[in-house]
Every structure is written in structure tokens, then in C-alpha cells.
Design a protein around this motif. Structure first.
Motif, PDB file in Angstrom:
ATOM      1  N   TYR A  34      -5.530 -29.560   7.641  1.00 57.27           N
ATOM      2  CA  TYR A  34      -4.271 -29.257   8.331  1.00 57.27           C
ATOM      3  C   TYR A  34      -4.433 -29.391   9.847  1.00 57.27           C
ATOM      4  O   TYR A  34      -3.581 -29.947  10.538  1.00 57.27           O
ATOM      5  CB  TYR A  34      -3.770 -27.844   7.994  1.00 57.27           C
ATOM      6  N   GLY A  35      -5.538 -28.865  10.369  1.00 58.08           N
ATOM      7  CA  GLY A  35      -5.813 -28.977  11.793  1.00 58.08           C
ATOM      8  C   GLY A  35      -5.975 -30.428  12.221  1.00 58.08           C
ATOM      9  O   GLY A  35      -5.473 -30.838  13.275  1.00 58.08           O
ATOM     10  N   TRP A  36      -6.669 -31.213  11.415  1.00 57.60           N
ATOM     11  CA  TRP A  36      -6.865 -32.635  11.710  1.00 57.60           C
ATOM     12  C   TRP A  36      -5.519 -33.361  11.744  1.00 57.60           C
ATOM     13  O   TRP A  36      -5.258 -34.171  12.632  1.00 57.60           O
ATOM     14  CB  TRP A  36      -7.777 -33.269  10.668  1.00 57.60           C
ATOM     15  N   THR A  37      -4.658 -33.054  10.796  1.00 58.73           N
ATOM     16  CA  THR A  37      -3.338 -33.688  10.749  1.00 58.73           C
ATOM     17  C   THR A  37      -2.519 -33.332  11.984  1.00 58.73           C
ATOM     18  O   THR A  37      -1.902 -34.201  12.606  1.00 58.73           O
ATOM     19  CB  THR A  37      -2.578 -33.266   9.470  1.00 58.73           C
ATOM     20  N   LEU A  38      -2.519 -32.071  12.366  1.00 54.88           N
ATOM     21  CA  LEU A  38      -1.804 -31.631  13.557  1.00 54.88           C
ATOM     22  C   LEU A  38      -2.363 -32.318  14.803  1.00 54.88           C
ATOM     23  O   LEU A  38      -1.608 -32.816  15.652  1.00 54.88           O
ATOM     24  CB  LEU A  38      -1.899 -30.111  13.698  1.00 54.88           C
ATOM     25  N   ALA A  39      -3.689 -32.375  14.915  1.00 55.58           N
ATOM     26  CA  ALA A  39      -4.323 -33.019  16.060  1.00 55.58           C
ATOM     27  C   ALA A  39      -4.029 -34.517  16.084  1.00 55.58           C
ATOM     28  O   ALA A  39      -3.806 -35.096  17.147  1.00 55.58           O
ATOM     29  CB  ALA A  39      -5.827 -32.773  16.035  1.00 55.58           C
ATOM     30  N   GLN A  40      -4.005 -35.142  14.927  1.00 54.18           N
ATOM     31  CA  GLN A  40      -3.697 -36.578  14.869  1.00 54.18           C
ATOM     32  C   GLN A  40      -2.257 -36.843  15.301  1.00 54.18           C
ATOM     33  O   GLN A  40      -1.978 -37.822  15.990  1.00 54.18           O
ATOM     34  CB  GLN A  40      -3.933 -37.126  13.460  1.00 54.18           C
ATOM     35  N   MET A  41      -1.351 -35.968  14.917  1.00 60.69           N
ATOM     36  CA  MET A  41       0.042 -36.112  15.366  1.00 60.69           C
ATOM     37  C   MET A  41       0.115 -35.994  16.886  1.00 60.69           C
ATOM     38  O   MET A  41       0.823 -36.759  17.539  1.00 60.69           O
ATOM     39  CB  MET A  41       0.933 -35.057  14.683  1.00 60.69           C
ATOM     40  N   GLY A  42      -0.627 -35.061  17.462  1.00 62.67           N
ATOM     41  CA  GLY A  42      -0.636 -34.889  18.911  1.00 62.67           C
ATOM     42  C   GLY A  42      -1.235 -36.072  19.634  1.00 62.67           C
ATOM     43  O   GLY A  42      -0.682 -36.549  20.633  1.00 62.67           O
ATOM     44  N   THR A  43      -2.377 -36.569  19.155  1.00 64.76           N
ATOM     45  CA  THR A  43      -2.992 -37.718  19.819  1.00 64.76           C
ATOM     46  C   THR A  43      -2.128 -38.961  19.672  1.00 64.76           C
ATOM     47  O   THR A  43      -2.009 -39.744  20.612  1.00 64.76           O
ATOM     48  CB  THR A  43      -4.414 -38.007  19.296  1.00 64.76           C
ATOM     49  N   THR A  44      -1.500 -39.132  18.524  1.00 57.62           N
ATOM     50  CA  THR A  44      -0.621 -40.286  18.331  1.00 57.62           C
ATOM     51  C   THR A  44       0.588 -40.202  19.253  1.00 57.62           C
ATOM     52  O   THR A  44       0.970 -41.194  19.885  1.00 57.62           O
ATOM     53  CB  THR A  44      -0.173 -40.390  16.855  1.00 57.62           C
ATOM     54  N   ALA A  45       1.189 -39.027  19.366  1.00 53.20           N
ATOM     55  CA  ALA A  45       2.339 -38.865  20.265  1.00 53.20           C
ATOM     56  C   ALA A  45       1.919 -39.133  21.715  1.00 53.20           C
ATOM     57  O   ALA A  45       2.639 -39.806  22.461  1.00 53.20           O
ATOM     58  CB  ALA A  45       2.922 -37.459  20.131  1.00 53.20           C
ATOM     59  N   GLY A  46       0.755 -38.628  22.107  1.00 52.83           N
ATOM     60  CA  GLY A  46       0.260 -38.878  23.458  1.00 52.83           C
ATOM     61  C   GLY A  46       0.000 -40.352  23.707  1.00 52.83           C
ATOM     62  O   GLY A  46       0.345 -40.894  24.758  1.00 52.83           O
ATOM     63  N   LEU A  47      -0.585 -41.034  22.729  1.00 50.31           N
ATOM     64  CA  LEU A  47      -0.845 -42.469  22.869  1.00 50.31           C
ATOM     65  C   LEU A  47       0.445 -43.275  22.915  1.00 50.31           C
ATOM     66  O   LEU A  47       0.553 -44.243  23.676  1.00 50.31           O
ATOM     67  CB  LEU A  47      -1.736 -42.965  21.736  1.00 50.31           C
ATOM     68  N   ILE A  48       1.424 -42.883  22.116  1.00 53.51           N
ATOM     69  CA  ILE A  48       2.720 -43.582  22.146  1.00 53.51           C
ATOM     70  C   ILE A  48       3.349 -43.431  23.531  1.00 53.51           C
ATOM     71  O   ILE A  48       3.849 -44.408  24.098  1.00 53.51           O
ATOM     72  CB  ILE A  48       3.654 -43.054  21.041  1.00 53.51           C
ATOM     73  N   ALA A  49       3.320 -42.231  24.082  1.00 57.38           N
ATOM     74  CA  ALA A  49       3.892 -42.011  25.422  1.00 57.38           C
ATOM     75  C   ALA A  49       3.147 -42.827  26.469  1.00 57.38           C
ATOM     76  O   ALA A  49       3.772 -43.488  27.317  1.00 57.38           O
ATOM     77  CB  ALA A  49       3.845 -40.517  25.771  1.00 57.38           C
ATOM     78  N   LEU A  50       1.818 -42.817  26.426  1.00 62.07           N
ATOM     79  CA  LEU A  50       1.038 -43.589  27.393  1.00 62.07           C
ATOM     80  C   LEU A  50       1.257 -45.087  27.221  1.00 62.07           C
ATOM     81  O   LEU A  50       1.354 -45.823  28.204  1.00 62.07           O
ATOM     82  CB  LEU A  50      -0.450 -43.243  27.266  1.00 62.07           C
ATOM     83  N   ALA A  51       1.336 -45.545  25.975  1.00 68.56           N
ATOM     84  CA  ALA A  51       1.573 -46.974  25.726  1.00 68.56           C
ATOM     85  C   ALA A  51       2.954 -47.387  26.222  1.00 68.56           C
ATOM     86  O   ALA A  51       3.113 -48.472  26.803  1.00 68.56           O
ATOM     87  CB  ALA A  51       1.425 -47.283  24.232  1.00 68.56           C
ATOM     88  N   TRP A  52       3.955 -46.536  26.008  1.00 67.55           N
ATOM     89  CA  TRP A  52       5.309 -46.857  26.472  1.00 67.55           C
ATOM     90  C   TRP A  52       5.359 -46.932  27.998  1.00 67.55           C
ATOM     91  O   TRP A  52       5.948 -47.854  28.563  1.00 67.55           O
ATOM     92  CB  TRP A  52       6.321 -45.843  25.949  1.00 67.55           C
ATOM     93  N   LEU A  53       4.737 -45.975  28.650  1.00 64.19           N
ATOM     94  CA  LEU A  53       4.705 -45.992  30.113  1.00 64.19           C
ATOM     95  C   LEU A  53       3.945 -47.221  30.623  1.00 64.19           C
ATOM     96  O   LEU A  53       4.334 -47.830  31.626  1.00 64.19           O
ATOM     97  CB  LEU A  53       4.083 -44.713  30.656  1.00 64.19           C
TER      98      LEU A  53
END
Length: 128
Positions: A81-100
Motif C-alpha cells: 500500500y505504501g509503495w502504491t501511494l509513493a508511486q502515485m506521488g512520484t508519477t504525479a511529480g514527474l508528470i508535473a515536471l515533464a509538463w513544465l
């Protein structure tokens, strides 16, 4: 096996580097939040690094449980569960950085102070 211990050391180094980066930027974030505006790129970087650090702690616990034998089905479930939550966070952060990065808009800022002033004005008006 030797590779398990090497992975544990590498995970600890990754966690340490990430925490160091966050710590060294603490003054920047403190100042920007106090002034009421913050760079969206830097905020996305902070979000990504925080999620990445959490993710590395989870994978360190996975590896340590396997190597040192303190694992259990319940622990594995919570770590998943923790890994899934962390993966969602890293993916969201990467999407934001990639978009910028894609848009080239590194100099966008988010204004926080206006929201604070509006809340303070509403509070002052309600108390009079």
C-alpha cells in the motif's frame, strides 16, 4: 547474498541524498512560503523528492525484511500500500515536471498570499 546488502546500502544512500537536497532547499521554501509566492517547478521538485524518499524507505523496508527475516504477510501488505501511494506521488511529480519542461514554463509562480488575505478578511468581517 552480497547483492542484497549492496542494494540496502544503495537505498540508504539514495534516501540520504534526497533528504540532503530537501534540507538544502528548506530555506528557499521557507522564504517563498513566507512571501506568499513559490515557483511551480520548485514545488513540483519538492513534491517529487518527498514522494521518492518515501518510496525509497518502503523499498528499503521490503529488502531489509527479506534479508533479515522480519517479514510477514501483514507487513508485506502494508508495504505494498505504501509503495502504491509513493508511486502515485512520484508519477504525479514527474508528470508535473515533464509538463513544465515540455512547455518550457520554468518561471511560473503560484500566489499563496492572496488566499491568506482573503481568509483573514473573511475572518475579520465575521468577527465585527
Amino acid at each position: 547474498m552480497l547483492i542484497n546488502y549492496l542494494l540496502i546500502v544503495l537505498y540508504i544512500v539514495a534516501i540520504g541524498c534526497s533528504l540532503y537536497i530537501i534540507h538544502r532547499h528548506k530555506a528557499y521554501f521557507h522564504e517563498r512560503f513566507r512571501k506568499g509566492t513559490i515557483s511551480i517547478f520548485m514545488l513540483a521538485m519538492l513534491f517529487f523528492l518527498a514522494a521518492y524518499t518515501f518510496k525509497m524507505v518502503i523499498v528499503l523496508l521490503f529488502r531489509a525484511a527479506a534479508v533479515f527475516g522480519f517479514g510477514s504477510p501483514r507487513l508485506a501488505e502494508w508495504l505494498l500500500y505504501g509503495w502504491t501511494l509513493a508511486q502515485m506521488g512520484t508519477t504525479a511529480g514527474l508528470i508535473a515536471l515533464a509538463w513544465l519542461t515540455f512547455t518550457g514554463k520554468y518561471d511560473q509562480f503560484m500566489v499563496l498570499r492572496r488566499m491568506d488575505k482573503k481568509i483573514e478578511e473573511d475572518y475579520d468581517n465575521a468577527s465585527t
